[in-house]
Every structure is written in structure tokens, then in C-alpha cells.
Design a protein around this motif. Structure first.
Motif, short mmCIF file in Angstrom:
data_model
loop_
_atom_site.label_atom_id
_atom_site.label_comp_id
_atom_site.label_asym_id
_atom_site.label_seq_id
_atom_site.Cartn_x
_atom_site.Cartn_y
_atom_site.Cartn_z
N GLY A 129 0.81 -1.21 0.00
CA GLY A 129 0.00 0.00 0.00
C GLY A 129 0.84 1.25 0.00
O GLY A 129 2.07 1.21 -0.12
N PRO A 130 0.18 2.37 0.17
CA PRO A 130 0.88 3.66 0.12
C PRO A 130 1.67 3.95 1.39
O PRO A 130 1.46 3.34 2.43
N TRP A 131 2.57 4.89 1.26
CA TRP A 131 3.27 5.44 2.42
C TRP A 131 2.35 6.47 3.06
O TRP A 131 1.64 7.20 2.37
N TYR A 132 2.37 6.53 4.37
CA TYR A 132 1.65 7.55 5.12
C TYR A 132 2.68 8.44 5.77
O TYR A 132 3.65 7.96 6.35
N ARG A 133 2.46 9.74 5.68
CA ARG A 133 3.40 10.70 6.27
C ARG A 133 2.77 11.30 7.52
O ARG A 133 1.60 11.70 7.50
N TYR A 134 3.54 11.35 8.59
CA TYR A 134 3.09 11.91 9.85
C TYR A 134 4.08 12.97 10.30
O TYR A 134 5.25 12.66 10.53
N ASP A 135 3.61 14.19 10.42
CA ASP A 135 4.45 15.26 10.93
C ASP A 135 4.31 15.31 12.44
O ASP A 135 3.66 16.18 13.02
N MET A 136 4.90 14.28 13.07
CA MET A 136 4.90 14.16 14.52
C MET A 136 6.21 13.52 14.93
O MET A 136 6.94 12.98 14.11
N SER A 137 6.46 13.55 16.22
CA SER A 137 7.70 12.99 16.72
C SER A 137 7.66 11.46 16.67
O SER A 137 6.60 10.84 16.58
N THR A 138 8.83 10.87 16.77
CA THR A 138 8.95 9.41 16.82
C THR A 138 8.18 8.88 18.03
O THR A 138 7.44 7.90 17.92
N ALA A 139 8.35 9.52 19.18
CA ALA A 139 7.68 9.07 20.41
C ALA A 139 6.16 9.17 20.28
O ALA A 139 5.44 8.26 20.71
N GLU A 140 5.66 10.25 19.70
CA GLU A 140 4.21 10.39 19.53
C GLU A 140 3.67 9.31 18.59
O GLU A 140 2.65 8.69 18.86
N PHE A 141 4.37 9.08 17.49
CA PHE A 141 3.93 8.05 16.54
C PHE A 141 3.91 6.68 17.23
O PHE A 141 2.91 5.95 17.16
N LEU A 142 4.99 6.34 17.92
CA LEU A 142 5.08 5.05 18.60
C LEU A 142 4.00 4.91 19.68
O LEU A 142 3.35 3.86 19.81
N HIS A 143 3.76 5.97 20.42
CA HIS A 143 2.71 5.96 21.44
C HIS A 143 1.35 5.70 20.80
O HIS A 143 0.56 4.89 21.30
N ARG A 144 1.07 6.36 19.70
CA ARG A 144 -0.22 6.15 19.02
C ARG A 144 -0.34 4.74 18.48
O ARG A 144 -1.41 4.15 18.54
N VAL A 145 0.75 4.19 17.95
CA VAL A 145 0.72 2.80 17.47
C VAL A 145 0.33 1.86 18.61
O VAL A 145 -0.51 0.97 18.44
N LEU A 146 0.91 2.06 19.78
CA LEU A 146 0.70 1.16 20.90
C LEU A 146 -0.60 1.40 21.68
O LEU A 146 -1.17 0.46 22.22
N ALA A 147 -1.04 2.66 21.75
CA ALA A 147 -2.14 2.99 22.65
C ALA A 147 -3.44 3.42 21.98
O ALA A 147 -4.49 3.41 22.63
N ASP A 148 -3.40 3.81 20.73
CA ASP A 148 -4.58 4.36 20.06
C ASP A 148 -5.16 3.33 19.09
O ASP A 148 -4.68 3.16 17.98
N ALA A 149 -6.22 2.66 19.51
CA ALA A 149 -6.84 1.62 18.69
C ALA A 149 -7.40 2.18 17.39
O ALA A 149 -7.57 1.45 16.41
N ASP A 150 -7.67 3.48 17.36
CA ASP A 150 -8.22 4.11 16.14
C ASP A 150 -7.14 4.66 15.22
O ASP A 150 -7.47 5.30 14.22
N PHE A 151 -5.90 4.45 15.55
CA PHE A 151 -4.80 4.96 14.72
C PHE A 151 -4.59 3.99 13.55
O PHE A 151 -3.75 3.11 13.59
N ARG A 152 -5.38 4.15 12.54
CA ARG A 152 -5.39 3.24 11.39
C ARG A 152 -4.47 3.75 10.30
O ARG A 152 -4.41 4.96 10.08
N PRO A 153 -3.77 2.88 9.64
CA PRO A 153 -3.81 1.43 9.76
C PRO A 153 -2.76 0.85 10.71
O PRO A 153 -2.51 -0.35 10.70
N PHE A 154 -2.14 1.67 11.54
CA PHE A 154 -1.00 1.21 12.32
C PHE A 154 -1.26 0.91 13.79
O PHE A 154 -0.44 0.27 14.43
N GLY A 155 -2.35 1.39 14.35
CA GLY A 155 -2.63 1.16 15.76
C GLY A 155 -2.81 -0.33 16.07
O GLY A 155 -3.50 -1.03 15.34
#
Length: 174
Positions: A129-155
Motif C-alpha cells: 500500500g501507500p506510504w503515510y506521512r506523519y508530521d509528529m515525533s517518533t515518540a508520539e507516533f510510537l505511542h499512538r501505534v501502541l495505545a490508540d486503537a483508532d490509529f489506522r492502519p498502524f494502531g
């Protein structure tokens, strides 16, 4: 991330000057804090996190060198595994992978030597699939992956794995 995982910082000492000199750009400050606190290892039994100075499988500089070597090989022409992004080359623009999942999701920074300190997160899921770009910090992205069930498609929180960390040592999680 420490609060989320209940992790006590390990306080790894990393020679950031040497790592950043090799790359030719500074790494994100929050990534350096994560790497010193956690080292390399696996979050929630599925998200690999690369550090510096860990075993080869979790060592960001070693993995970057391997990706750069493969990109320079030329055996397969100009095809890029990270297409449309190339592996970062010092002084240029490209991706450096800092994490992945057991499902083959890939987490990178888009690094541009002309914009030091600006490292948006690029992520793509296991399917082509496509690349998704996130203008956020590494820690914020990782936190959302682990804790945010609605963080699609990576949560991954919806899988109920919990937010934990297993450090890597000598090629095996501790």
C-alpha cells in the motif's frame, strides 16, 4: 512512553556524535531519549524498535548501512524497496528505518540533509500500500501505534497486547 509501558529507563550511553557524523544529519531528540531509555527491543510483542549499539538486528546504523549497500548494489537496477523513497544517503534525501512490526509494517524517517532536524515519520503497512506521512515525533507516533486503537492502519491497541517492552540482548529478547 515510559508511563505507557511502566518501563524504568536503562540509561544507555550512546555516542550520538559518531552516529550523527556517519549519517551526516542529527537524529530526532526524542528518538535519542527513547534509545537511551529503552535500547533496542520489542514493544507489545510485535513492534521492533532500533537503537544504536544494540545487536545487529536492532542496531539502527547497521540496518541503515545494509539498506544503503543494497540500494547502491545495482543488481536489481534502480528499483527501490522503499519506493518511491530511496535509502538516505549522506548529504541527500531518503528514508532511515527505525522500527517495524511482525506484520512487516515499516516505520522510517524521511531525512533531508538540507533540512536538518526535520524528520517526519513515514510508515507503510505490510501490504504493498501507500506510504503515510506523519508530521509528529517518533515518540508520539510510537505511542499512538501502541495505545490508540483508532490509529489506522498502524494502531495495535485493538489487539489487546498491552503496552510492554522486552529489551534485546545478544540477538535475543531478555
Amino acid at each position: 512512553m515510559l508511563d505507557l509501558t511502566g518501563w524504568e529507563p536503562l540509561g544507555f550511553s550512546v555516542d550520538w556524535a559518531t552516529v550523527e557524523e556517519e549519517l551526516g544529519v542529527p537524529l530526532p531528540a526524542d528518538y535519542k531519549e527513547l534509545a537511551e531509555a529503552f535500547g533496542g527491543g520489542v514493544f507489545s510483542e510485535s513492534v521492533s524498535f532500533m537503537s544504536c549499539g544494540a545487536s545487529v538486528s536492532f542496531d539502527l546504523p547497521a540496518q541503515w548501512r545494509a539498506a544503503l549497500s543494497a540500494a547502491r548494489d545495482g543488481t536489481y537496477g534502480s528499483v527501490s524497496a522503499a519506493g518511491p523513497y530511496d535509502a538516505y544517503t549522506p548529504g541527500g534525501k531518503g528514508v532511515v528505518t527505525w522500527g517495524s512490526t511482525e506484520w512487516a509494517d515499516q516505520y522510517c524517517w524521511l531525512i533531508d540533509a538540507e533540512r536538518p532536524g526535520h524528520c517526519p515519520v513515514l510508515a507503510r503497512s505490510h501490504d504493498p500500500g501507500p506510504w503515510y506521512r506523519y508530521d509528529m515525533s517518533t515518540a508520539e507516533f510510537l505511542h499512538r501505534v501502541l495505545a490508540d486503537a483508532d490509529f489506522r492502519p498502524f494502531g495495535i491497541a485493538h489487539y489487546g497486547l498491552g503496552a510492554m517492552f522486552v529489551p534485546e540482548s545478544a540477538g535475543r529478547p531478555l
